[in-house]
Design a protein around this motif. Structure first.
Motif, PDB file in Angstrom:
ATOM      1  N   LYS A 102      -2.137  -1.603   9.728  1.00 40.94           N
ATOM      2  CA  LYS A 102      -1.384  -1.893   8.507  1.00 40.94           C
ATOM      3  C   LYS A 102      -1.601  -0.830   7.431  1.00 40.94           C
ATOM      4  O   LYS A 102      -0.811  -0.733   6.492  1.00 40.94           O
ATOM      5  CB  LYS A 102      -1.812  -3.254   7.930  1.00 40.94           C
ATOM      6  CG  LYS A 102      -1.709  -4.415   8.898  1.00 40.94           C
ATOM      7  CD  LYS A 102      -0.281  -4.700   9.288  1.00 40.94           C
ATOM      8  CE  LYS A 102      -0.202  -5.907  10.223  1.00 40.94           C
ATOM      9  NZ  LYS A 102       1.175  -6.134  10.717  1.00 40.94           N
ATOM     10  N   LEU A 103      -2.677  -0.041   7.535  1.00 41.75           N
ATOM     11  CA  LEU A 103      -3.040   0.901   6.485  1.00 41.75           C
ATOM     12  C   LEU A 103      -2.964   2.332   7.013  1.00 41.75           C
ATOM     13  O   LEU A 103      -3.229   2.588   8.187  1.00 41.75           O
ATOM     14  CB  LEU A 103      -4.462   0.616   5.976  1.00 41.75           C
ATOM     15  CG  LEU A 103      -4.740  -0.808   5.477  1.00 41.75           C
ATOM     16  CD1 LEU A 103      -6.221  -0.974   5.194  1.00 41.75           C
ATOM     17  CD2 LEU A 103      -3.926  -1.107   4.238  1.00 41.75           C
ATOM     18  N   ILE A 104      -2.611   3.258   6.124  1.00 44.13           N
ATOM     19  CA  ILE A 104      -2.636   4.708   6.374  1.00 44.13           C
ATOM     20  C   ILE A 104      -1.763   5.048   7.583  1.00 44.13           C
ATOM     21  O   ILE A 104      -2.247   5.447   8.644  1.00 44.13           O
ATOM     22  CB  ILE A 104      -4.083   5.230   6.572  1.00 44.13           C
ATOM     23  CG1 ILE A 104      -5.015   4.609   5.537  1.00 44.13           C
ATOM     24  CG2 ILE A 104      -4.131   6.744   6.471  1.00 44.13           C
ATOM     25  CD1 ILE A 104      -6.474   4.926   5.730  1.00 44.13           C
ATOM     26  N   ARG A 105      -0.450   4.881   7.414  1.00 45.95           N
ATOM     27  CA  ARG A 105       0.488   5.174   8.495  1.00 45.95           C
ATOM     28  C   ARG A 105       1.567   6.171   8.076  1.00 45.95           C
ATOM     29  O   ARG A 105       2.376   6.578   8.910  1.00 45.95           O
ATOM     30  CB  ARG A 105       1.168   3.889   8.971  1.00 45.95           C
ATOM     31  CG  ARG A 105       0.211   2.769   9.315  1.00 45.95           C
ATOM     32  CD  ARG A 105       0.910   1.588   9.944  1.00 45.95           C
ATOM     33  NE  ARG A 105       2.116   1.186   9.229  1.00 45.95           N
ATOM     34  CZ  ARG A 105       2.869   0.154   9.569  1.00 45.95           C
ATOM     35  NH1 ARG A 105       2.532  -0.576  10.623  1.00 45.95           N
ATOM     36  NH2 ARG A 105       3.938  -0.166   8.882  1.00 45.95           N
ATOM     37  N   SER A 106       1.614   6.560   6.799  1.00 46.55           N
ATOM     38  CA  SER A 106       2.665   7.463   6.335  1.00 46.55           C
ATOM     39  C   SER A 106       2.281   8.912   6.604  1.00 46.55           C
ATOM     40  O   SER A 106       1.110   9.242   6.839  1.00 46.55           O
ATOM     41  CB  SER A 106       2.931   7.249   4.844  1.00 46.55           C
ATOM     42  OG  SER A 106       1.761   7.474   4.098  1.00 46.55           O
ATOM     43  N   ALA A 107       3.273   9.802   6.552  1.00 50.70           N
ATOM     44  CA  ALA A 107       3.086  11.202   6.926  1.00 50.70           C
ATOM     45  C   ALA A 107       2.009  11.869   6.078  1.00 50.70           C
ATOM     46  O   ALA A 107       2.011  11.768   4.848  1.00 50.70           O
ATOM     47  CB  ALA A 107       4.403  11.955   6.768  1.00 50.70           C
ATOM     48  N   GLY A 108       1.070  12.540   6.745  1.00 52.33           N
ATOM     49  CA  GLY A 108       0.020  13.283   6.063  1.00 52.33           C
ATOM     50  C   GLY A 108      -1.123  12.442   5.545  1.00 52.33           C
ATOM     51  O   GLY A 108      -2.066  12.977   4.958  1.00 52.33           O
ATOM     52  N   GLY A 109      -1.085  11.127   5.752  1.00 51.22           N
ATOM     53  CA  GLY A 109      -2.114  10.245   5.211  1.00 51.22           C
ATOM     54  C   GLY A 109      -3.383  10.248   6.045  1.00 51.22           C
ATOM     55  O   GLY A 109      -3.353  10.396   7.264  1.00 51.22           O
TER      56      GLY A 109
END
Length: 224
Positions: A102-109
């Motif tokens: 659920k956490l830290i799934r967007s590009a570059g994260g």
């Protein structure tokens, strides 16, 4: 017949205001038992910012946000936060054990493990917030791929329009004071609103804009 302002039309949730979820490849999830998988393919998803990797875990095939340096045919490991040392970079993190990433799934994260206390692990999120997560939650080591996505210029307004349309966002957004009086309660006239910004909770739908049933307005001063 009076004209409906965009705020009222958006409330009906017609296709113009909905994200194109039917173009999504599927749900991002982790397997229940297996901890080792093999990457079958790297895909592009119109809805998500990061590249997606298709991974086989035993008999199941699942989708995950791709990490930097991922290649087809490589093995990928899933670790519990309790097994990772402090300072490790993590992504695709579960918020609760078994809930899926659920956490830290967007590009570059990427998140960083900054401490452990009992059954909780402190993770520094990309937003600089430190979140305490149960140590039995699972994650993947590394940073999500696609970090340079926001550095690519739009070059023309049409590219930005369709990028936002995929997420159900109406873009570009015109300020209310720049609209005509028929399109918004704050429209028409000069640069200022020309009326109170606060409105009642029981105002009519076409008037319910601005600070709705605000307890107070203005800059907060002092300790209270």
């Amino acid at each position: 017949m009076p004209k409906r302002i965009p705020l009222q039309r958006r409330g009906r949730a017609k296709p113009k205001f909905r994200p194109r979820t039917h173009k999504s490849l599927g749900k991002i999830e982790l397997p229940k038992q297996e901890n080792t998988g093999i990457i079958l393919d790297l895909l592009h998803d119109n809805i998500k910012s990061a590249p997606i990797m298709k991974v086989r875990f035993g008999k199941d095939v699942m989708l995950l946000a791709a990490t930097n340096g991922s290649r087809v045919g490589e093995n990928i490991m899933i670790h519990k936060l309790a097994d990772l040392p402090e300072g490790s970079l993590v992504c695709n993190v579960e918020s609760r054990p078994g809930a899926g990433p659920k956490l830290i799934r967007s590009a570059g994260g990427a998140g960083r493990i900054v401490g452990k206390e009992g059954k909780l692990t402190s993770v520094l999120l990309p937003s600089k917030e430190i979140k305490k997560i149960h140590s039995e939650c699972r994650a993947i080591v590394g940073r999500v791929a696609g970090a340079g996505m926001t550095e690519k210029p739009m070059l023309k307004a049409g590219a930005g329009f369709y990028a936002m349309k995929a997420k159900g966002i109406i873009w570009p957004r015109v300020r209310a004071t720049k609209k005509n009086a028929v399109d918004h309660p704050f429209g028409g006239g000069g640069k200022t609103l020309g009326k109170k910004k606060t409105v009642s909770r029981h105002a009519s739908p076409g008037r319910k804009v601005g600070s709705i049933s605000a307890r107070r307005t203005g800059k907060r001063r002092g300790k209270k």
